[in-house]
Design a protein around this motif. Sequence first.
Motif, short mmCIF file in Angstrom:
data_model
loop_
_atom_site.label_atom_id
_atom_site.label_comp_id
_atom_site.label_asym_id
_atom_site.label_seq_id
_atom_site.Cartn_x
_atom_site.Cartn_y
_atom_site.Cartn_z
N SER A 110 0.83 -1.20 0.00
CA SER A 110 0.00 0.00 0.00
C SER A 110 0.87 1.27 0.00
N THR A 111 0.22 2.41 -0.06
CA THR A 111 0.94 3.70 -0.06
C THR A 111 0.16 4.68 0.81
N PRO A 112 0.76 5.82 1.17
CA PRO A 112 0.02 6.79 1.96
C PRO A 112 -1.28 7.22 1.28
N SER A 144 -3.87 4.41 1.59
CA SER A 144 -4.39 4.33 2.96
C SER A 144 -5.37 5.47 3.23
N CYS A 183 -6.27 1.19 7.85
CA CYS A 183 -5.63 2.33 7.18
C CYS A 183 -4.29 2.70 7.79
N LYS A 184 -3.94 2.13 8.92
CA LYS A 184 -2.65 2.42 9.56
C LYS A 184 -2.15 1.17 10.27
N TRP A 185 -0.85 1.01 10.28
CA TRP A 185 -0.25 -0.15 10.95
C TRP A 185 -0.68 -0.23 12.43
N LYS A 230 5.06 -1.03 6.52
CA LYS A 230 5.68 -0.30 5.41
C LYS A 230 5.94 1.15 5.81
N SER A 246 6.20 7.55 6.27
CA SER A 246 5.52 7.86 7.53
C SER A 246 6.57 8.08 8.62
N ASP A 294 2.10 2.82 6.78
CA ASP A 294 1.32 2.03 5.82
C ASP A 294 1.62 0.55 6.02
N THR A 295 1.02 -0.25 5.16
CA THR A 295 1.10 -1.70 5.34
C THR A 295 1.21 -2.41 3.99
N GLU A 330 -1.30 13.67 -1.44
CA GLU A 330 -1.78 13.17 -0.15
C GLU A 330 -2.05 14.36 0.78
#
Length: 519
Positions: free
Chosen positions: A48-50, A53, A72-74, A89, A118, A125-126, A416
């Motif tokens: 994924s990417t910012p 997410s 949406c967030k780790w 990520k 991040s 991200d993940t 973003e």
Amino acid sequence: MSKQHFQIAVVGSGFAGSVMAMMAHRLGLSTVLIERGRHPRFVIGESSTPLASLLLEEISEEYDLPFVRPLCKWGTWQKQLPQIACGLKRGFTFYRHEFGKPFITDAERQHQLLVGASANEEIADTHWYRADFDHYLVTQAQNLGVRYFDETLLVNAREETTGMRLTGTRRDEPVEITADFVIDATGPRGFMHQALGLPEKPFAAFPSTQGLFSHFQNVGSLPESFSTPGQTPPYPPEQAAVHHIFPGGWIWVLKFNNGITSAGVAATDAVANELEFNSGEPAWRRLLERLPSLAEIFGSAHSVMPCVHSPRLAFQSGVVAGLRWALLPSAAGFVDPLLSTGFPLTLLGVKRIAGALKSGLRGSGFRRRLGEYAKLTLMELETTSRFVGSLYATMDRFDLFKELSLLYFAAASYSETVRRLGKPELADGFLLCRHPVFARQVLQICELANQPLSAEVAGELRQTIRQAIKPFDVAGLTDESRHPWYPAMASDLLRNARKVNASENQIQMMLARCGCKPD
Ligand SMILES: Cc1cc2nc3c(=O)[nH]c(=O)nc-3n(C[C@H](O)[C@H](O)[C@H](O)COP(=O)(O)OP(=O)(O)OC[C@H]3O[C@@H](n4cnc5c(N)ncnc54)[C@H](O)[C@@H]3O)c2cc1C
């Protein structure tokens, strides 16, 4: 024969199909989700990417899907849904390899690029472990009230005056589903593309590439020769989408928290044919033999499923939507896994289609918005192919490759930020593809980068890229003193507030909203 009618039929229950179906359901439309296979199942496309997410976050808010929000967030994912495997990520890591030589870091770190996405783990991200991730979403869709037919293989789609008629088989029994509108989420060269015999539209500037990938266990860590003595990278380099670049292709390594690592290679036909990608795992081994540092990392690894060969990665459909149907961006096209563009492109499209559905299925407003969606989807795919195509063209000119990557990161981080500020109109279109100045500059830069260049012209091009980035750089990417390690820092956003038409106070509030602390 089973016959049923719905207002919306979504075909394909990957993450995008399930999310799309839930949004349609929330809009009050009777919705069916149709899948040829069964969950849980393997599917590729994980990092994924910012922006991806953030889009998922927006969807969860706007369509009241609170169970999507933790994904949406780790940090929230680990706290609330630890049973769903994923990977951490923090950024995008690139290492440039030469065939036959181990990777060794030099003092200037010339052969690497680390771009933080991040500032800390909590908001990171993940990588989505899709078997779990997609299974969770399709289960949530059913809980919400979306009708779900799995093991349903559709083969025909017919456009009629009142809607679409889809026919196929469910567990060997004939099935017929009619719908006012069909959304195809079956991936590239998928159901509607085949059933309607849609034309393919080759990308203007992208090489023919092939893929070979699998999931592995026991993948080792980066050897010592990748670290730079006395210097701390902006984030742990493996907590990222790790890209190992070589002439004509690249390898991705994505680590999940369940002991599985996703790894694969995308390469031009020349490399793929020489290594005989169609032989599967032996080709993977042959490639590793040429890349000693990767051979070391994968020395004790074994694949947990057969290697998948994709003989043609890039694809674009010539037509994206009709009167009663639309392809999601992920069904309309795919460029390459490089830079993880698939999810954000798809989620942008999902949002646009849902936006069109809001104007009713019959009116001129719907048709207009669908037409705009189709046009923009092709434009975004084409833009992505130009960016990534120029990266393929410079894999053996890593200095230029790094600069071109920064062009992408500048557009992505700017987009973003303006979305987080509630000003999406400032970045209209993926990678600013509709910006009158930036889009033109990108076109010129990519065209030039695709050609062989003298050292002098390449130097000038690097300067041109930096100039193009500057007005959109909210992430310190033009700060040469950082090269080639770029941390994600709140202070960069504060310093560049005016570039996004915001005050420092507005940036502070945005940072607080998304849990980003001062550096
Ligand atoms: C090698 C590779 C690596 C990638 N890596 C990344 C990455 O790291 N990051 C990123 O952002 N993107 C990546 N992508 C792109 C990414 O895979 C897609 O954007 C994403 O999977 C799209 O999700 P989806 O739900 O639309 O479709 P998919 O995940 O492809 O799911 C489609 C579903 O439709 C079902 N289906 C297919 N045909 C039919 C039919 N006829 N009837 C019913 N059901 C059907 C399938 O069984 C499947 O469940 C990658 C793509 C490839 C090829």
